[in-house]
Design a protein around this motif. Structure first.
Motif, PDB file in Angstrom:
ATOM      1  N   SER B  58       0.847  -1.196   0.000  1.00  0.00           N
ATOM      2  CA  SER B  58       0.000   0.000   0.000  1.00  0.00           C
ATOM      3  C   SER B  58       0.879   1.242   0.000  1.00  0.00           C
ATOM      4  O   SER B  58       2.066   1.174  -0.331  1.00  0.00           O
ATOM      5  N   VAL B  59       0.294   2.395   0.332  1.00  0.00           N
ATOM      6  CA  VAL B  59       0.949   3.672   0.019  1.00  0.00           C
ATOM      7  C   VAL B  59       2.336   3.849   0.644  1.00  0.00           C
ATOM      8  O   VAL B  59       3.260   4.338  -0.002  1.00  0.00           O
ATOM      9  N   ARG B  60       2.502   3.424   1.901  1.00  0.00           N
ATOM     10  CA  ARG B  60       3.813   3.600   2.548  1.00  0.00           C
ATOM     11  C   ARG B  60       4.898   2.813   1.833  1.00  0.00           C
ATOM     12  O   ARG B  60       6.016   3.288   1.643  1.00  0.00           O
ATOM     13  N   GLY B  61       4.551   1.565   1.461  1.00  0.00           N
ATOM     14  CA  GLY B  61       5.512   0.736   0.739  1.00  0.00           C
ATOM     15  C   GLY B  61       5.791   1.293  -0.644  1.00  0.00           C
ATOM     16  O   GLY B  61       6.940   1.305  -1.113  1.00  0.00           O
ATOM     17  N   ARG B  62       4.735   1.789  -1.313  1.00  0.00           N
ATOM     18  CA  ARG B  62       4.895   2.326  -2.667  1.00  0.00           C
ATOM     19  C   ARG B  62       5.811   3.541  -2.669  1.00  0.00           C
ATOM     20  O   ARG B  62       6.631   3.714  -3.577  1.00  0.00           O
ATOM     21  N   ARG B  63       5.644   4.394  -1.660  1.00  0.00           N
ATOM     22  CA  ARG B  63       6.493   5.579  -1.591  1.00  0.00           C
ATOM     23  C   ARG B  63       7.968   5.183  -1.523  1.00  0.00           C
ATOM     24  O   ARG B  63       8.825   5.764  -2.191  1.00  0.00           O
ATOM     25  N   ALA B  64       8.267   4.151  -0.724  1.00  0.00           N
ATOM     26  CA  ALA B  64       9.663   3.711  -0.583  1.00  0.00           C
ATOM     27  C   ALA B  64      10.183   3.141  -1.899  1.00  0.00           C
ATOM     28  O   ALA B  64      11.297   3.465  -2.334  1.00  0.00           O
ATOM     29  N   LEU B  65       9.356   2.319  -2.540  1.00  0.00           N
ATOM     30  CA  LEU B  65       9.787   1.718  -3.808  1.00  0.00           C
ATOM     31  C   LEU B  65      10.007   2.801  -4.866  1.00  0.00           C
ATOM     32  O   LEU B  65      10.912   2.703  -5.693  1.00  0.00           O
TER      33      LEU B  65
END
Lengths: 450, 450
Positions: B58-65
């Motif tokens: 979700s969004v937190r993981g996507r931001r890191a990627l």
């Protein structure tokens, strides 16, 4: 015994207070006990610094000592009764808050080393107890009851197997460390942000006490506090409990003295100015940890008791008492299950954790009471109400402190007890029915007195 | 960079999702990274059983990627959007509960192994990253940044020192075990009384999905539940979460089938009766643990991130996302403190624990929501109210699930947010002012729409 029972081969790891008591309980049941202790034999060792040297013995601990036949001696010969908290105000004046205004029960200040040595000595009376000192546990296969010790004198390793391994090796237990590898083992260690440092008030020039002896002295100062417990030699062990950050800020003689002059002025002459400075800067404050875990057992092979199972912060004076109570309860389970280890260990594990979690929480809470609430009118009013109803209806209304300290009510029950008392008081005060109820109870009491 | 900065020598322990992402973040900053992984290189390994093979990004993981340049690829090429929970009733009928009715945001099912391999592959683009597989951490002196690894291929030991050791070695972290020897280290591990077991729904005969693909399917059954996430190959990973005791009672084929026929009748044909029996009895259910600790660092030398610092139960789909967010926040602190490790590590430790404790508690709670509450009218009404106000006033009212999953609001703030929403709703409903408020808000919305 009429029926010949199987003698169990038990290894107790840890020859401290709880380990040596447990060895006695098991010895009385006729089992073979090997007691392994990491340190040297405390009976022949000069007093070790760094551990609190006196402890408050109360009813749970006394019951256990009575079971193994050393209570009378400890209380009458080596215990100093403390009948009340003696509160020191900022100006040096004091007042007392009794522990048990009704029946005058006391808690007893006893020396840790003396009690430990006494329990070890008692075990010499049993030919089925072997004691090994300077043996460090280095490996454990708990499912197999197989342990490896290092003899720190000879540097030899010793392999031991047993029917039952009892871990009574304290807050930093090596047995528990092995148990943590078991699946589904819940564990928590929580340090509080306060540390403690020990000071000493020596005897006076005539060898007597410098303060009234039969009290636990407290200097409650809100965020921090100092306490003093009497020793056999008429000295006092003084313990300062305070946030680490506050300790750190007292980094010069001048700051230390200014601090003591402000908060503990009456203590400076008692301790002695030079000794205060020397002792304060000799070490650094020690941490305080609370440990909870469960289950306490591995199959029918291993069990944790005492601080190894449930180290608590010292503010309820119940750490040793709770550990001793473990031994008493365990003995009752040996009796109940006729030495069937699987059943004994499972029932101990399933039933004991709730009470040890409860005393852990109570001890955390009591720090706030001791250092802060004890000085507030709301606390004193509540205590007066509690004591009054307790006096009227002693079987119906036991205040929290009394149930914890002067009864063997399970700790979790002590909390539940307090909760309904709180609810009841709230209702009475809310609806103005309190006076009527007290009047009614008083009438009842008078009727029974006739 | 204009100014030449000191290149830090960093050892990352653990080449899983979080460790390999952290290596990329640090590589981009120009530091030297040595990445040590206990297992063999996942890029050349047949898929390992026993770990959950897909995850909800979700969004937190996507931001890191996105920060390390692999988000677009993962989402567009290898993520399967899940736009709603699809609830399966006992009779096999289903209905959907959208995750984000307002802006139609999705969570994405991604393959753990694929994502891990992708991150490792990306690190090949940096000459300052070295990767070592089959290296097991056997000793650590964290204050000195000194580590000893065992090469499990050659049986050689390797000694390594670094400016910074990052422990990203998962829930059973060896780095954390070394950190536990530090004084004042708080730690807790808590197992829940439920375990999980993975099953599989294969693709249909045409190689397509057997169920509607863009959903997270849930069979909520009160005390237990089953869920299914879609895989790239059109199969589904099915996970049954249930009390261990219930697993234990299903000890014959007949009991298993009767259980599935009663509670998950529509799943039997999808999984296949024989495969269900085979997979169910092939292994035993795995435990679920939540780990909390603090501080996360040792001086300016060592730091825990990801599951090593805060393993959570999987019910909010935030384990990986929270670990990835650690890396993002850490990168921001490297920027803020200009690579000063003492400052970076201390701020991370002091600020991050509150949010990781929060997501841990939320994840525990969400198990009850997913397996039970989700079927209750009270849950559906609250969700309708939440979604409606969110639609009216999207900047003012973000429902809990949306703030956790589709925003980067600190987790602890998400909880506080929910608390004032609860208070507000309670007041409105209590005083009957709710309709008026909604009406007013609606009017406001219309005014802004003009």
């Amino acid at each position: 015994m009429d029926i010949q029972k199987k003698q169990l081969d038990v290894v107790v790891v840890g020859g401290g207070l709880v380990g040596s008591l447990e060895a006695l309980y098991l010895a009385k049941r006729g089992h073979r006990i090997r007691l392994y202790e990491f340190r040297e034999d405390i009976r022949y060792t000069p007093q070790a610094r760094g551990r609190s040297i006196n402890l408050a013995l109360s009813v749970r601990g006394r019951r256990a000592l009575k079971d193994v036949g050393v209570e009378t001696h400890m209380i009458e010969e080596h215990g100093i009764p403390m009948k009340a908290r003696r509160i020191h105000r900022m100006d040096g004046s004091t007042y007392a808050i009794p522990y048990d205004a009704r029946t005058k029960q006391c808690i007893y200040s006893v020396g840790r080393n003396y009690l430990n040595a006494r329990l070890l000595q008692e075990s010499e009376n049993y030919s089925n107890v072997e004691r090994y000192f300077k043996h460090k546990l280095v490996e454990a296969n708990l499912r197999k009851g197989a342990l490896t010790f290092l003899n720190t004198d000879t540097n030899e390793t010793v392999h031991v197997t047993a029917d039952l391994v009892i871990g009574a090796d304290g807050a930093f237990s090596a047995v528990r460390k092995a148990m943590m590898k078991q699946p589904l083992f819940d564990y928590s260690q929580k340090y509080i942000e306060h540390g403690y440092l020990e000071l000493c008030i020596p005897p006076d020039e005539n060898g007597g006490f410098q303060m009234p002896a039969n009290y636990l002295h407290i200097w409650p100062r809100g965020e921090f506090m100092m306490i003093a417990l009497p020793n056999q030699d008429c000295s006092w062990t003084v313990t300062l409990f305070m946030p680490f950050i506050k300790f750190k800020n007292l980094d010069t003689k001048e700051k230390l003295l200014a601090f003591f002059e402000k908060y503990f002025p009456d203590s400076i002459d008692l301790i002695g100015k030079d000794k205060l400075i020397e002792d304060f800067f000799a070490g650094s404050p020690s941490p305080l940890v609370a440990i909870k875990c469960r289950p306490y057992h591995v199959e029918d092979k291993a069990l944790l008791i005492g601080d190894a199972a449930h180290a608590v912060v010292p503010f309820y004076g119940q750490g040793m008492n709770a550990g001793f109570e473990d031994c008493t309860l365990l003995d009752q389970l040996f009796q109940k299950h006729n030495d069937n280890l699987a059943e004994i260990l499972e029932e101990f594990s399933n039933s004991r954790w709730e009470d040890t979690f409860a005393i852990s929480d109570l001890a955390m809470y009591n720090y706030i009471e001791m250092r802060d609430l004890v000085t507030r009118p709301s606390y004193l009013i509540r205590k007066a109400v509690d004591d009054f109803i307790f006096w009227l209806l002693p079987n119906f209304w036991v205040p929290l402190y009394n149930s914890v300290t002067f009864s063997t009510m399970p700790y979790s029950q002590c909390i539940k007890n307090r909760e309904w008392q709180d609810r009841l008081l709230k209702k009475f005060f809310t609806f103005g029915g309190f006076a009527a109820a007290v009047g009614g109870a008083f009438a009842l009491k008078l009727k029974y007195l006739k």
